[in-house]
Design an enzyme around this catalytic site. Sequence first.
Site, PDB file in Angstrom:
ATOM      1  N   SER A 157      -1.591   7.005  14.332  1.00 49.02           N
ATOM      2  CA  SER A 157      -2.852   7.042  13.601  1.00 49.02           C
ATOM      3  C   SER A 157      -2.689   6.475  12.195  1.00 49.02           C
ATOM      4  O   SER A 157      -3.482   5.628  11.750  1.00 49.02           O
ATOM      5  CB  SER A 157      -3.377   8.478  13.532  1.00 49.02           C
ATOM      6  OG  SER A 157      -4.570   8.545  12.801  1.00 49.02           O
ATOM      7  N   ARG A 162      -8.342  14.175  19.674  1.00 42.97           N
ATOM      8  CA  ARG A 162      -7.219  15.035  19.294  1.00 42.97           C
ATOM      9  C   ARG A 162      -7.717  16.275  18.570  1.00 42.97           C
ATOM     10  O   ARG A 162      -7.239  17.392  18.801  1.00 42.97           O
ATOM     11  CB  ARG A 162      -6.242  14.286  18.395  1.00 42.97           C
ATOM     12  CG  ARG A 162      -5.389  13.256  19.119  1.00 42.97           C
ATOM     13  CD  ARG A 162      -4.685  12.345  18.119  1.00 42.97           C
ATOM     14  NE  ARG A 162      -3.900  13.108  17.172  1.00 42.97           N
ATOM     15  CZ  ARG A 162      -3.638  12.702  15.930  1.00 42.97           C
ATOM     16  NH1 ARG A 162      -4.129  11.560  15.480  1.00 42.97           N
ATOM     17  NH2 ARG A 162      -2.906  13.449  15.124  1.00 42.97           N
ATOM     18  N   LYS A 213      -3.622   1.829  11.081  1.00 43.43           N
ATOM     19  CA  LYS A 213      -4.533   1.378  10.022  1.00 43.43           C
ATOM     20  C   LYS A 213      -3.796   0.571   8.964  1.00 43.43           C
ATOM     21  O   LYS A 213      -4.321  -0.415   8.439  1.00 43.43           O
ATOM     22  CB  LYS A 213      -5.228   2.583   9.396  1.00 43.43           C
ATOM     23  CG  LYS A 213      -6.145   3.333  10.364  1.00 43.43           C
ATOM     24  CD  LYS A 213      -6.952   4.406   9.669  1.00 43.43           C
ATOM     25  CE  LYS A 213      -6.146   5.628   9.316  1.00 43.43           C
ATOM     26  NZ  LYS A 213      -5.821   6.477  10.484  1.00 43.43           N
ATOM     27  N   LYS A 214      -2.585   0.987   8.633  1.00 43.61           N
ATOM     28  CA  LYS A 214      -1.820   0.266   7.609  1.00 43.61           C
ATOM     29  C   LYS A 214      -1.381  -1.108   8.120  1.00 43.61           C
ATOM     30  O   LYS A 214      -1.434  -2.106   7.399  1.00 43.61           O
ATOM     31  CB  LYS A 214      -0.610   1.096   7.186  1.00 43.61           C
ATOM     32  CG  LYS A 214      -0.971   2.411   6.515  1.00 43.61           C
ATOM     33  CD  LYS A 214      -1.833   2.212   5.289  1.00 43.61           C
ATOM     34  CE  LYS A 214      -2.235   3.501   4.625  1.00 43.61           C
ATOM     35  NZ  LYS A 214      -3.136   3.298   3.474  1.00 43.61           N
ATOM     36  N   ASP A 228       0.847  -1.198   0.000  1.00 48.56           N
ATOM     37  CA  ASP A 228       0.000   0.000   0.000  1.00 48.56           C
ATOM     38  C   ASP A 228       0.878   1.242   0.000  1.00 48.56           C
ATOM     39  O   ASP A 228       2.082   1.178   0.250  1.00 48.56           O
ATOM     40  CB  ASP A 228      -0.916  -0.008   1.228  1.00 48.56           C
ATOM     41  CG  ASP A 228      -2.086   0.970   1.126  1.00 48.56           C
ATOM     42  OD1 ASP A 228      -2.242   1.610   0.069  1.00 48.56           O
ATOM     43  OD2 ASP A 228      -2.831   1.091   2.111  1.00 48.56           O
ATOM     44  N   LYS A 229       0.222   2.360  -0.262  1.00 46.84           N
ATOM     45  CA  LYS A 229       0.855   3.684  -0.240  1.00 46.84           C
ATOM     46  C   LYS A 229      -0.023   4.620   0.566  1.00 46.84           C
ATOM     47  O   LYS A 229      -1.246   4.497   0.570  1.00 46.84           O
ATOM     48  CB  LYS A 229       1.020   4.175  -1.677  1.00 46.84           C
ATOM     49  CG  LYS A 229       1.213   5.686  -1.846  1.00 46.84           C
ATOM     50  CD  LYS A 229      -0.090   6.332  -2.297  1.00 46.84           C
ATOM     51  CE  LYS A 229       0.052   7.849  -2.385  1.00 46.84           C
ATOM     52  NZ  LYS A 229      -1.271   8.502  -2.470  1.00 46.84           N
ATOM     53  N   HIS A 230       0.606   5.554   1.281  1.00 46.31           N
ATOM     54  CA  HIS A 230      -0.156   6.555   2.020  1.00 46.31           C
ATOM     55  C   HIS A 230       0.465   7.922   1.795  1.00 46.31           C
ATOM     56  O   HIS A 230       1.687   8.066   1.786  1.00 46.31           O
ATOM     57  CB  HIS A 230      -0.161   6.255   3.522  1.00 46.31           C
ATOM     58  CG  HIS A 230      -0.955   7.238   4.321  1.00 46.31           C
ATOM     59  ND1 HIS A 230      -2.320   7.145   4.462  1.00 46.31           N
ATOM     60  CD2 HIS A 230      -0.582   8.367   4.988  1.00 46.31           C
ATOM     61  CE1 HIS A 230      -2.747   8.157   5.203  1.00 46.31           C
ATOM     62  NE2 HIS A 230      -1.718   8.908   5.536  1.00 46.31           N
ATOM     63  N   SER A 231      -0.392   8.924   1.603  1.00 51.43           N
ATOM     64  CA  SER A 231       0.054  10.304   1.447  1.00 51.43           C
ATOM     65  C   SER A 231      -0.409  11.123   2.640  1.00 51.43           C
ATOM     66  O   SER A 231      -1.506  10.904   3.168  1.00 51.43           O
ATOM     67  CB  SER A 231      -0.524  10.905   0.159  1.00 51.43           C
ATOM     68  OG  SER A 231      -0.332  12.307   0.133  1.00 51.43           O
ATOM     69  N   THR A 261      -9.197  11.053  -0.902  1.00 56.50           N
ATOM     70  CA  THR A 261      -9.349  10.062  -1.967  1.00 56.50           C
ATOM     71  C   THR A 261     -10.769   9.493  -1.989  1.00 56.50           C
ATOM     72  O   THR A 261     -11.354   9.280  -3.062  1.00 56.50           O
ATOM     73  CB  THR A 261      -8.322   8.938  -1.784  1.00 56.50           C
ATOM     74  OG1 THR A 261      -7.005   9.500  -1.868  1.00 56.50           O
ATOM     75  CG2 THR A 261      -8.464   7.874  -2.858  1.00 56.50           C
TER      76      THR A 261
END
Length: 432
Positions: free
Chosen positions: A182, A167, A186-187, A79-82, A119
């Site tokens: 955070s 938060r 999830k990842k 996966d990828k996260h931005s 997204t």
Amino acid sequence: MLAAEVIRRKRDGHALTTEELRFLVQGITDGSLSDAQVGALAMALFLRGMEPDERVALTSAMTRSGTVLEWDLDRPVVDKHSTGGVGDKVSLMLAPIVAACGGAVPMISGRGLGHTGGTLDKLDSVPGYDTKPDLDTLRRVIGEAGCAIVGQTAELAPADRRLYAVRDATGTVESIPLIVASILSKKLAAGLDALVMDVKFGSGAFMAAREHADELALALVEVAGGAGLPTVALLTDMDQVLGTTAGNAVEVREALDYLTGAHREPRLHEVTIALAASLLEQSGLADDGRGAAEQALASGAAAERFAAMAAALGGPSDLLEAPDRHLAAAPVTKAAAPERQGTVAAMDCRAVGLAVTGLGGNRRREDDTIDPAVGLTEIAPVGAQVGPDRPLAVVHAASDAAADEAIAALRAAITVADDTPVERPVIAGRIA
């Protein structure tokens, strides 16, 4: 243990043990910690920070607060996260590119707030597309299409949802240990074999200062590695919009044009290919990740994977062939002409994102409804010549008044000068 005593220890500057952090995360998840206690904990962590071992322990505990997916597949799960920006539609292209190269991509994505787009909001502009499938459907779509871009389910990292809400209400969102926990909880809960992070800096980024982005990227890579997930972070420039569009349906359309080869904006292409190449090489899917990613585009395989994913999640079967039939169009379209002829010398990217928010394309508050049709297209990049025949952007709006407000905002956000600015690389660094 007594929650108040553990929170007091952190308030006084002590490092918490793995057992103490597990106890606190369990309390966040099952409700035995009150909102006041969760807020006090968040503030203590924000002010006192966390040691590296604490960060790993907190992230791991949050990961295990719910379901951790296991995959019975003959290919790596990646996966990828931005960290978010304006016009950042990279996920829409990267997931099918990597799937076409043999990876499985269960991409758990989020929604936008403020000046940044999400997204899931972009995909909500595709009629019928289900961004909240159950886990059985997620598994089926991954098996059929190789990728699925969806939202966080109730089963994955439930502690994160409650902690994030607190938060947001207590002014502790900017804590790097809490940001890291955070994102990564999830990842890690998605059962990944490899992760690539796109950590943005610049006026349109969550972390505007480069040094803060560097700090976040390093923390993400170190904590992910400590939790058993090999991770690489690329640092990318967000001092201008990524691609030529900002909005929701307009960004989906740009992503489709990218996948089919109709148009690929150079900076967007560079970021997409660099991130995809990193994932392919990290996971062992390719020795030459860039070449494999380019071939997936050239052959049409990546476009086919996107179409398969969209259809499998309830979207139109002919989205790729007939996007205008399905994507919403705004009733008002106006060119944002510059006040003078010249070269785009600089861009306040955050202000451009807020112009989209003003149109109704982003949320001011979490409960706002988004208009999928509004946004900006043909955005002039830094270095472009603008004038009577080349606008700053084309505004897609729900009304003439909204369009005029956006045009005024764009003229204030984009600096036009006589001199051509020095071109900066969009990929600024890599941490592994």
